[in-house]
Design a protein around this motif. Structure first.
Motif, short mmCIF file in Angstrom:
data_model
loop_
_atom_site.label_atom_id
_atom_site.label_comp_id
_atom_site.label_asym_id
_atom_site.label_seq_id
_atom_site.Cartn_x
_atom_site.Cartn_y
_atom_site.Cartn_z
N TYR A 101 0.88 -1.18 0.00
CA TYR A 101 0.00 0.00 0.00
C TYR A 101 0.91 1.21 0.00
N VAL A 120 -1.45 -2.19 -4.13
CA VAL A 120 -2.80 -2.70 -3.90
C VAL A 120 -3.56 -1.77 -2.96
N GLY A 121 -4.83 -2.08 -2.75
CA GLY A 121 -5.67 -1.35 -1.83
C GLY A 121 -5.42 -1.75 -0.39
N GLU A 122 -6.12 -1.08 0.50
CA GLU A 122 -5.90 -1.28 1.94
C GLU A 122 -6.07 -2.73 2.37
N ASP A 123 -7.13 -3.38 1.93
CA ASP A 123 -7.46 -4.71 2.44
C ASP A 123 -6.46 -5.78 2.00
N GLU A 124 -5.84 -5.58 0.84
CA GLU A 124 -4.91 -6.59 0.32
C GLU A 124 -3.47 -6.38 0.79
#
Length: 286
Positions: A101, A120-124
């Motif tokens: 991130y 990637v985004g926060e969750d990944e």
């Protein structure tokens, strides 16, 4: 004990074989080169000295060299350039993680080039790299606290690609990634600091100096650190056992400068807790 305030640096610089100089606040002001400083460094090099610019800029040195060209900092003013971006790349390689991130400007993503790393985004995310705030002219570090809290709760490693807390851009004092990293540590997260005042940055700077000197060793007693930040430049010099020259007209200028001159009482307050003291101070390098 007071710190001598110099009007001209030439005699002091000549006592040293290697200068490790900060960039932003010493060599340029965030907009254009500071010509007297560049001229002083060029004269020093003409006398046989070696200049390594050590910057907490988050981009790799090849990228930042182009930025310095754009600000009209002459290549003749320096031998080598080492940046936080160079250290960040080494730390990214050490993680062996693939999903990052990123907090910072899109152009800062040059630090990821050549790695098998996906943004990637926060969750990944498996780790976090902060090179700047996404928009340091409009945002404040505290706005990131909820996001950083979620990352810290997951135990994600955090690489700080610019340990500075603030930087002057012209007359504006704007926040840097170091302010985000400080919050992350407050939240219990682990931070790897990629730049001054931490040893990996100085190890790279010394390696660059040796290379510029044809492989000759560098005597620590003949190294002078030039910088405008007590927390990074002067602390790094102290950690390495190097002498330092404090540039009062940088980020501490509101406390130390009046009408273009160093105010002794303000200088004393800024340096009150720093030991050993710098060998000298100047309003601006020249």
């Amino acid at each position: 004990m007071s710190v001598p305030v110099l009007m001209e640096a030439g005699a002091l610089l000549a006592r040293y074989d290697v200068l490790i100089s900060d960039v932003w606040g010493v060599v340029h002001d965030g907009v254009l080169a500071l010509d007297p400083a560049c001229e002083a460094l060029m004269r020093y090099r003409e006398g046989g000295g070696t200049v390594v610019l050590l910057s907490n800029a988050p981009g790799p040195s090849a990228q930042i060299a182009g930025v310095l060209d754009g600000k009209r900092v002459p290549r003749a003013a320096w031998d080598r350039l080492v940046t936080s971006g160079d250290v960040t790349r080494a730390l990214i390689a050490e993680t062996h993680l693939r999903k990052a991130y990123h907090i910072g400007w899109p152009q800062d993503r040059a630090v990821f080039e050549g790695f098998d790393v996906e943004i990637v985004g926060e969750d990944e995310a498996e780790f976090v790299v902060a090179t700047e705030l996404n928009d340091y002219r409009k945002e404040q570090p505290e706005q990131y606290r909820p996001l950083l809290s979620r990352f810290a709760a997951r135990g994600l490693p955090f690489i700080c690609g610019n340990p500075d807390l603030v930087v002057h851009v012209g007359h504006d004092l704007l926040p840097c990634a170091g302010a985000l990293a400080t919050i992350y540590e407050e939240l219990g997260g682990h931070v790897a600091w990629a730049g001054k005042p931490h040893r990996p940055a100085y190890d790279l700077a010394l390696a660059a100096a040796r290379e510029a000197r044809g492989g000759r060793d560098v005597d620590p007693a003949r190294v002078l650190v030039i910088g405008d930040a007590v927390r990074t430049d002067l602390a790094g010099a102290r950690m390495m056992g190097f002498d330092s020259l404090f540039i009062a007209g940088g980020i501490h200028r509101d406390e130390t400068i009046r009408d273009g001159s160093v105010v002794p009482d303000g200088l004393a307050r800024v340096l009150a807790t720093h030991r050993p003291l710098p060998v000298a101070a100047m309003a601006a390098l020249g």
